[in-house]
Design a protein around this motif. Structure first.
Motif, PDB file in Angstrom:
ATOM      1  N   GLY A  31      28.158  85.354  26.316  1.00  0.00           N
ATOM      2  CA  GLY A  31      27.754  86.026  27.550  1.00  0.00           C
ATOM      3  C   GLY A  31      26.503  86.869  27.443  1.00  0.00           C
ATOM      4  O   GLY A  31      26.384  87.904  28.090  1.00  0.00           O
ATOM      5  N   THR A  32      25.525  86.437  26.664  1.00  0.00           N
ATOM      6  CA  THR A  32      24.293  87.235  26.532  1.00  0.00           C
ATOM      7  C   THR A  32      23.145  86.678  27.385  1.00  0.00           C
ATOM      8  O   THR A  32      22.022  87.157  27.281  1.00  0.00           O
ATOM      9  N   GLY A  33      23.439  85.653  28.185  1.00  0.00           N
ATOM     10  CA  GLY A  33      22.394  85.103  29.057  1.00  0.00           C
ATOM     11  C   GLY A  33      21.707  83.868  28.480  1.00  0.00           C
ATOM     12  O   GLY A  33      20.624  83.501  28.929  1.00  0.00           O
ATOM     13  N   LYS A  34      22.352  83.197  27.538  1.00  0.00           N
ATOM     14  CA  LYS A  34      21.756  81.969  26.966  1.00  0.00           C
ATOM     15  C   LYS A  34      21.553  80.908  28.043  1.00  0.00           C
ATOM     16  O   LYS A  34      20.474  80.352  28.194  1.00  0.00           O
ATOM     17  N   THR A  35      22.649  80.634  28.772  1.00  0.00           N
ATOM     18  CA  THR A  35      22.564  79.541  29.744  1.00  0.00           C
ATOM     19  C   THR A  35      21.591  79.880  30.869  1.00  0.00           C
ATOM     20  O   THR A  35      20.764  79.049  31.258  1.00  0.00           O
ATOM     21  N   VAL A  36      21.679  81.104  31.383  1.00  0.00           N
ATOM     22  CA  VAL A  36      20.770  81.488  32.467  1.00  0.00           C
ATOM     23  C   VAL A  36      19.319  81.410  31.986  1.00  0.00           C
ATOM     24  O   VAL A  36      18.435  80.945  32.708  1.00  0.00           O
ATOM     25  N   ILE A  92      14.827  91.017  30.811  1.00  0.00           N
ATOM     26  CA  ILE A  92      15.509  90.473  31.987  1.00  0.00           C
ATOM     27  C   ILE A  92      16.430  91.554  32.551  1.00  0.00           C
ATOM     28  O   ILE A  92      17.364  91.994  31.862  1.00  0.00           O
ATOM     29  N   PRO A  93      16.185  91.995  33.775  1.00  0.00           N
ATOM     30  CA  PRO A  93      17.037  93.054  34.331  1.00  0.00           C
ATOM     31  C   PRO A  93      18.415  92.522  34.725  1.00  0.00           C
ATOM     32  O   PRO A  93      18.569  91.325  34.977  1.00  0.00           O
ATOM     33  N   ARG A  94      19.374  93.422  34.762  1.00  0.00           N
ATOM     34  CA  ARG A  94      20.676  93.038  35.327  1.00  0.00           C
ATOM     35  C   ARG A  94      20.503  92.945  36.835  1.00  0.00           C
ATOM     36  O   ARG A  94      19.940  93.827  37.466  1.00  0.00           O
ATOM     37  N   SER A  95      20.940  91.838  37.411  1.00  0.00           N
ATOM     38  CA  SER A  95      20.777  91.644  38.843  1.00  0.00           C
ATOM     39  C   SER A  95      22.142  91.461  39.492  1.00  0.00           C
ATOM     40  O   SER A  95      22.839  90.486  39.213  1.00  0.00           O
ATOM     41  N   VAL A  96      22.498  92.408  40.334  1.00  0.00           N
ATOM     42  CA  VAL A  96      23.792  92.314  41.010  1.00  0.00           C
ATOM     43  C   VAL A  96      23.786  91.106  41.953  1.00  0.00           C
ATOM     44  O   VAL A  96      24.749  90.351  42.032  1.00  0.00           O
TER      45      VAL A  96
HETATM   46  P1  ATP Z   1      28.230  81.884  26.804  1.00  0.00           P
HETATM   47  O1  ATP Z   1      28.086  82.556  25.488  1.00  0.00           O
HETATM   48  O2  ATP Z   1      29.638  81.931  27.350  1.00  0.00           O
HETATM   49  O3  ATP Z   1      27.640  80.511  26.834  1.00  0.00           O
HETATM   50  P2  ATP Z   1      25.793  82.814  27.917  1.00  0.00           P
HETATM   51  O4  ATP Z   1      25.210  83.557  26.759  1.00  0.00           O
HETATM   52  O5  ATP Z   1      25.297  81.454  28.175  1.00  0.00           O
HETATM   53  O6  ATP Z   1      27.376  82.785  27.831  1.00  0.00           O
HETATM   54  P3  ATP Z   1      25.327  83.263  30.694  1.00  0.00           P
HETATM   55  O7  ATP Z   1      26.355  82.270  31.080  1.00  0.00           O
HETATM   56  O8  ATP Z   1      23.905  82.911  30.866  1.00  0.00           O
HETATM   57  O9  ATP Z   1      25.565  83.739  29.194  1.00  0.00           O
HETATM   58  O10 ATP Z   1      25.593  84.649  31.414  1.00  0.00           O
HETATM   59  C1  ATP Z   1      26.876  85.253  31.328  1.00  0.00           C
HETATM   60  C2  ATP Z   1      27.294  85.779  32.709  1.00  0.00           C
HETATM   61  O11 ATP Z   1      26.429  86.827  33.095  1.00  0.00           O
HETATM   62  C3  ATP Z   1      27.212  84.734  33.798  1.00  0.00           C
HETATM   63  O12 ATP Z   1      28.255  84.943  34.701  1.00  0.00           O
HETATM   64  C4  ATP Z   1      25.875  84.986  34.437  1.00  0.00           C
HETATM   65  O13 ATP Z   1      25.870  84.595  35.802  1.00  0.00           O
HETATM   66  C5  ATP Z   1      25.743  86.491  34.296  1.00  0.00           C
HETATM   67  N1  ATP Z   1      24.349  86.903  34.100  1.00  0.00           N
HETATM   68  C6  ATP Z   1      23.445  86.384  33.251  1.00  0.00           C
HETATM   69  N2  ATP Z   1      22.276  87.023  33.309  1.00  0.00           N
HETATM   70  C7  ATP Z   1      22.433  87.999  34.239  1.00  0.00           C
HETATM   71  C8  ATP Z   1      21.588  89.032  34.751  1.00  0.00           C
HETATM   72  N3  ATP Z   1      20.345  89.187  34.308  1.00  0.00           N
HETATM   73  N4  ATP Z   1      22.098  89.857  35.701  1.00  0.00           N
HETATM   74  C9  ATP Z   1      23.365  89.712  36.147  1.00  0.00           C
HETATM   75  N5  ATP Z   1      24.207  88.774  35.704  1.00  0.00           N
HETATM   76  C10 ATP Z   1      23.765  87.924  34.758  1.00  0.00           C
END
Ligand code: ATP
Ligand code: MG
Length: 263
Positions: A13-18, A218-222
């Motif tokens: 959940g650190t934002g890899k996929t996004v 990358i800011p947290r975006s609600v």
């Molecule tokens: P995993 O390790 O499970 O694969 P990940 O590192 O790919 O997770 P993401 O899936 O990109 O992480 O993001 C985790 C969650 O946080 C998702 O629900 C995503 O929508 C949310 N998220 C990601 N980036 C942001 C952001 N900048 N602001 C708010 N929410 C975010």
């Protein structure tokens, strides 16, 4: 010839996929032929485009195990995906349990699978799972460069150290040319002092070691977290004025240097 960029961090959940999906969508919008590879059995990359992994006839699993020559699907102009589904969770067992000689180089399966399509793309972005197992190893060895997204929270440095140690290990043993493009602070809540303290700590620790920490954060975006608002499309494609989207454009420019307007 494609530049292969893996997004890796063992913490979940650190934002890899996004980050993977956003950078890929930006590249495609700028006219670069772009492929997303999902190396995570959660299959979130395709889901980010509103797709479902339930009905996929072929995925990266079949390609890695030699059961299919390709499983690439088109997502948008200039943008394709080699998706994953939960079968990929079995890849470690498949490879470890196989007859001797079946997978002579288990960490080079993805590199082999991508070799025939490298000339068809300018960028290949690889999303990886929250672990340091076989698929992350494959994703790193297949890559020219790696971006490491880290959430600015307590324990961030612990996860960061582990993944950077693993990258260093791979560089020394298998892939000396693997470049660390940078550490990317994600989900930064500018209102908290914790976020800026953690960012400062990361910069203080890694910059002297020659590891870049991106200026772009990358800011947290609600608004973004309420994902259904985007109707199954990455925010980059539908919400150009979201600060998160602007931050990904800035990151793209900082990391790759080619950038056009926000829309
Ligand atoms: P995993 O390790 O499970 O694969 P990940 O590192 O790919 O997770 P993401 O899936 O990109 O992480 O993001 C985790 C969650 O946080 C998702 O629900 C995503 O929508 C949310 N998220 C990601 N980036 C942001 C952001 N900048 N602001 C708010 N929410 C975010
Ligand atoms: Mg993910």
């Amino acid at each position: 010839m494609a530049r292969v960029v893996t997004i890796a961090m063992n913490k979940g959940g650190t934002g890899k996929t996004v980050s993977t999906v956003s950078l890929a969508a930006i590249a495609a919008k700028q006219g670069w032929r772009t492929l997303i590879v999902d190396a995570d059995h959660q299959g979130n990359a395709l889901m980010s485009f509103g797709g479902t992994t339930d009905t996929l006839p072929q995925t990266v699993f079949e390609v890695l195990t030699g059961q299919a020559a390709t499983a690439i699907h088109s997502l948008a102009d200039n943008l394709d995906i080699l998706p994953a589904d939960d079968q990929l969770a079995l890849i470690d067992f498949e490879v470890m349990g196989a007859k001797p000689g079946r997978y002579p180089e288990p960490f080079r399966l993805l590199q082999r699978a991508l070799a025939p399509v490298l000339s068809q793309y300018d960028f290949i972005f690889v999303d990886s799972p929250p672990s340091l197992g076989l698929m992350t190893g494959n994703a790193l060895i297949a890559a020219d460069a790696v971006i490491v997204p880290v959430q600015t929270e307590h324990f961030a440095l612990r996860g960061l150290m582990k993944v950077l140690d693993a990258i260093e290990d791979i560089r020394q043993r298998e892939h000396p040319d693997l470049e660390i493009l940078g550490i990317l602070p994600t989900m930064v809540d500018a209102r908290t002092t914790l976020a800026s303290e953690v960012m400062q700590e990361i910069r203080r620790f890694y910059q002297p070691k020659g590891i870049r920490v991106f200026e772009s954060v990358i800011p947290r975006s609600v608004r973004f977290a309420a994902a259904p608002a985007y109707q199954g499309k990455p925010a980059v494609l539908v919400d150009p004025h979201n600060p998160l989207v602007k931050a990904y454009y800035e990151l793209f420019e900082e990391a790759f240097g080619h950038v056009t307007a926000y829309d």
